[in-house]
Design a protein around this motif. Structure first.
Motif, short mmCIF file in Angstrom:
data_model
loop_
_atom_site.label_atom_id
_atom_site.label_comp_id
_atom_site.label_asym_id
_atom_site.label_seq_id
_atom_site.Cartn_x
_atom_site.Cartn_y
_atom_site.Cartn_z
N SER A 1 22.33 51.18 76.90
CA SER A 1 22.13 50.07 75.98
C SER A 1 20.65 49.89 75.71
O SER A 1 19.80 50.22 76.56
CB SER A 1 22.72 48.77 76.55
OG SER A 1 22.12 48.46 77.80
N ARG B 1 24.83 50.93 73.30
CA ARG B 1 25.11 49.56 72.82
C ARG B 1 23.79 48.98 72.31
O ARG B 1 22.76 49.03 72.99
CB ARG B 1 25.67 48.71 73.96
CG ARG B 1 25.95 47.25 73.59
CD ARG B 1 26.75 46.56 74.70
NE ARG B 1 26.06 46.61 75.98
CZ ARG B 1 25.27 45.64 76.45
NH1 ARG B 1 25.05 44.54 75.74
NH2 ARG B 1 24.69 45.76 77.64
N THR B 2 23.80 48.42 71.09
CA THR B 2 22.56 47.93 70.47
C THR B 2 22.52 46.41 70.47
O THR B 2 23.51 45.75 70.16
CB THR B 2 22.43 48.46 69.03
OG1 THR B 2 23.58 48.05 68.27
CG2 THR B 2 22.32 49.97 69.03
N ALA C 1 20.68 44.38 78.94
CA ALA C 1 20.09 45.54 78.26
C ALA C 1 19.44 46.45 79.30
O ALA C 1 18.67 46.00 80.13
CB ALA C 1 19.08 45.10 77.22
#
Length: 672
Positions: A4, A27-28, A75
């Motif tokens: 991410s 994953r953004t 993140a």
């Protein structure tokens, strides 16, 4: 590979990073200010978090807010993009302390190369030639002015922590130094949170050439060849290309070797750019280039390097940040073809390139083979005064430089923007400029050719105005529901007919319209329907000039682009925008009744300084106020000698485009 990534940026770079991250399965996570709540990068991300008000210093520049969001979103990494916090060592350290991977170099490398003064000292120690100048810590204005005198004018004042032309001023004579220094320091503080500057000798006939470098955590460092960024205005890059025109192979090798050694000297990891200034007065030569600075981040112009190498530099960044080796070593890299990039900005070249804000009522990009568009906005989006005015980057790749420039010109010719003014016509002219096409240019090319490039006030596009008025008439008549020249509703008075029927000569009336803010009179004449047709016809004549008939307009195969809003009709013709508004006799602009003594804000922005007060005597050209918009300062001056009768703003306030700033009553001599 990372799982991410949070992108601590906005606009086209956030979108650009997300595209590669999504392709790689990451994953953004997006962050956004209140002004960007509906932005493209917010909708594109898997998750998005608001981090504060519109002002960057309260949102995108607040390290603590971004770290909090990164932890909340779990993140694994943060990509800083470019600008904002991308070259802040404190940000890299905060990521490390939070256990988050920073997609960029270590803080030590940012500190070593991110500050221009320290970087130059390091390069001098390593034997790399640097531009003569003062790169020390002393920042007292009088001392800096003395250093400028010792170096010899012209000089450049440059923000120590800066980039992108922010906090950079050219000074040609000592009397202008104090004002330029103060402005550079304010811009540097606002853009980078650091007001310190250095002073350098301005190199005549300079070519701005930079080398893309990349390092990994295994000690490997390569360069991906050069980019030429010499086509600039106010130290802002306008068109970039790779490879550099006229670059001898010996010079390419020398610059590449110097850039790699510079990166190795600081243990560099990730993407970086080593920038050089070259003396182009006698062609590029291996012994006539000097180190300027190193940008410890991905550059705006990285797509031209991607185009000629066939590599995705964001993918390289993410792989290196994941601990992988560089995808390719130096011997595996080669140049393929030529690439050029144009920065499409919301600005008005006909008014000194002033920033232009507002809604993008139309946004269509032209297409051509080998063309790529990087953008973070779309039709309906708002161009705000808070951030950089870039709308898009238009990148073209071809087998040769001429082919790449032809493709870029084709894409620009097909690009349509309605709302904010743009530089698209100016960019198209640059692709066709004789000197640039021949490779005979330097960083002063645009300033020397600004008039030939059309970046000066231009007369009204009368044909666009005629066609726009006819379009408005056609729309109006369509709304009146006419058939065979008559109305079909119950009100069938002959005075309501639009077929031009009358017993005498052709009927005509005069209507007034606002065209680009100026009132024009248009004579509308009804010659009657064409033989065999029931449709009405009308001719529009402006200022006694050429007439254009509605029937001709309807038959035109190549019309300009029209975009209608409730208040204005936009006509886009040959890359130029004409705005047409209906005239309302009750809507009188009282500010224009003072004989031209009103000083107005040329764009939406923040008032930085006010230099006058009511009752003060001023001379034509005296400074009235400074307004900051899109990270650049703009000085407003007195239009004539006279007395200040009113000051409508205070420092720190936001002003809208066209808002009164001050009024000046002209002196008797001026009035006469």
């Amino acid at each position: 590979m990372l799982s991410s990534v949070l992108i601590a940026n906005r606009g086209e770079i956030a979108v650009r990073v997300m595209k590669t991250a999504k392709r790689l399965g990451l994953r953004t996570i997006a962050v956004y200010s209140e002004a960007d709540a509906n932005a493209m990068h917010v909708r594109m991300a898997d998750e998005a978090y608001c981090i504060g008000p519109a002002a960057a210093r309260e949102s995108y520049l607040v390290i603590e807010k971004i770290i909090v969001v990164a932890k909340q979103a779990k993140a694994e990494a943060i990509h800083p993009g470019y600008g904002f916090l991308s070259e802040r060592a404190e940000f890299a350290e905060a990521c490390a302390e939070a256990g988050i991977v920073f997609v960029g170099p270590p803080a030590s490398a940012i500190r070593a190369m991110g500050l221009k003064d320290g970087a130059k000292a390091l390069m001098q120690k390593a034997g790399v030639p640097v531009v003569p100048g003062y790169h020390g810590a002393m920042q007292e204005p009088k001392f800096l002015k003395e250093k400028a005198y010792e170096i010899g004018y012209p000089v450049l004042i440059k923000a120590v922590a800066g980039g992108g032309g922010k906090g950079m001023k050219r000074v040609d004579k000592a009397m202008d130094f104090d004002e330029a220094l103060a402005s550079a320091q304010r811009e540097a503080q606002g853009a980078f949170g650091d007001p310190r500057v250095l002073i350098e000798k301005y190199v005549l006939s300079p070519r701005h050439i930079e080398i893309q470098v990349f390092g990994d955590t295994k000690g490997n460092v390569v360069h991906l060849f050069e980019r030429d960024c010499s086509l600039q205005r106010r130290h802002q890059k306008v068109i970039e290309e790779a490879p550099a025109p006229g670059m001898p192979e010996a010079m390419r090798e020398a610059m590449g070797r110097a850039a790699v050694e510079a990166a190795k000297a600081v243990g560099y990891v990730g993407a970086g750019t080593v920038e050089f200034i070259a003396d182009g007065s006698q062609g590029l030569q291996p012994d006539r280039f000097w180190f300027m600075e190193m940008n410890t981040r991905l550059q705006v112009e990285h797509p031209v390097t991607e185009a000629i190498t066939g590599q995705d530099l964001v993918e390289w960044q993410l792989r290196v940040a994941s601990g992988e080796r560089l995808p390719l070593l130096q011997e595996n890299l080669a140049i393929g073809g030529h690439a050029v990039e144009a920065r499409l900005y919301a600005e008005d070249p006909e008014k000194g390139f002033l920033p232009s804000t507002g809604t993008l009522h139309a946004l269509e990009f032209g297409s051509a083979e080998g063309v790529r568009i990087d953008t973070g906005v779309e039709e309906g989006a708002e161009v705000s005064p808070y951030y950089d005015p870039m709308i898009a980057k238009v990148i073209a790749h071809g087998a040769t430089r001429d082919e790449a420039l032809d493709r870029l010109g084709q894409a620009l010719a097909g690009t349509v923007v309605a709302g904010p003014r743009t530089n698209v016509r100016f960019l198209k002219a640059l692709t066709e400029a004789e000197g640039f096409r021949a490779g005979d240019f330097d960083t002063g090319f645009i300033d020397r050719n600004v008039e030939a490039l059309g970046a000066v006030p231009q007369p009204m596009d009368a044909e666009a105005a005629r066609l726009g008025i006819l379009k408005a008439i056609d729309t109006e008549w369509s709304h009146r529901n006419w058939q065979d020249g008559g109305l079909t509703d119950e009100n069938t008075s002959p005075w309501q007919h639009v077929d031009g029927f009358q017993l005498g000569t052709a009927r005509s009336i005069t209507r007034r319209y606002w065209v680009n803010g100026e009132m024009v009179e248009a004579r509308l004449t009804w010659p009657g329907p064409k033989p065999g047709h029931g449709e009405p016809n009308v001719a529009v004549t402006l200022d006694g000039g050429v007439s254009r008939f509605l029937s001709d307009y309807l038959a035109l195969s190549h019309l300009p682009m029209f975009r209608q809003t409730p208040e204005v009709l936009f006509v886009i013709r040959n890359g130029r925008q004409t705005e047409i508004r209906a005239f309302d006799p009750l809507d009188v602009d009282l500010d224009h009744l003072d004989g031209g003594g009103s000083v107005k804000a040329p764009m939406h922005g923040k008032v930085v300084q006010v230099f006058v007060e009511a009752g003060q005597q001023v001379a034509k050209g005296d400074r009235i106020a400074v307004i900051e918009a899109m990270k650049m300062e703009h000085t407003l001056v007195a239009p004539s000698d006279g007395t200040v009768t009113m000051v409508a703003v205070l420092a720190g306030e936001q002003v809208a485009e066209g808002a009164p700033v001050a009024s000046i009553e002209a002196s008797a001599a001026q009035a006469a």
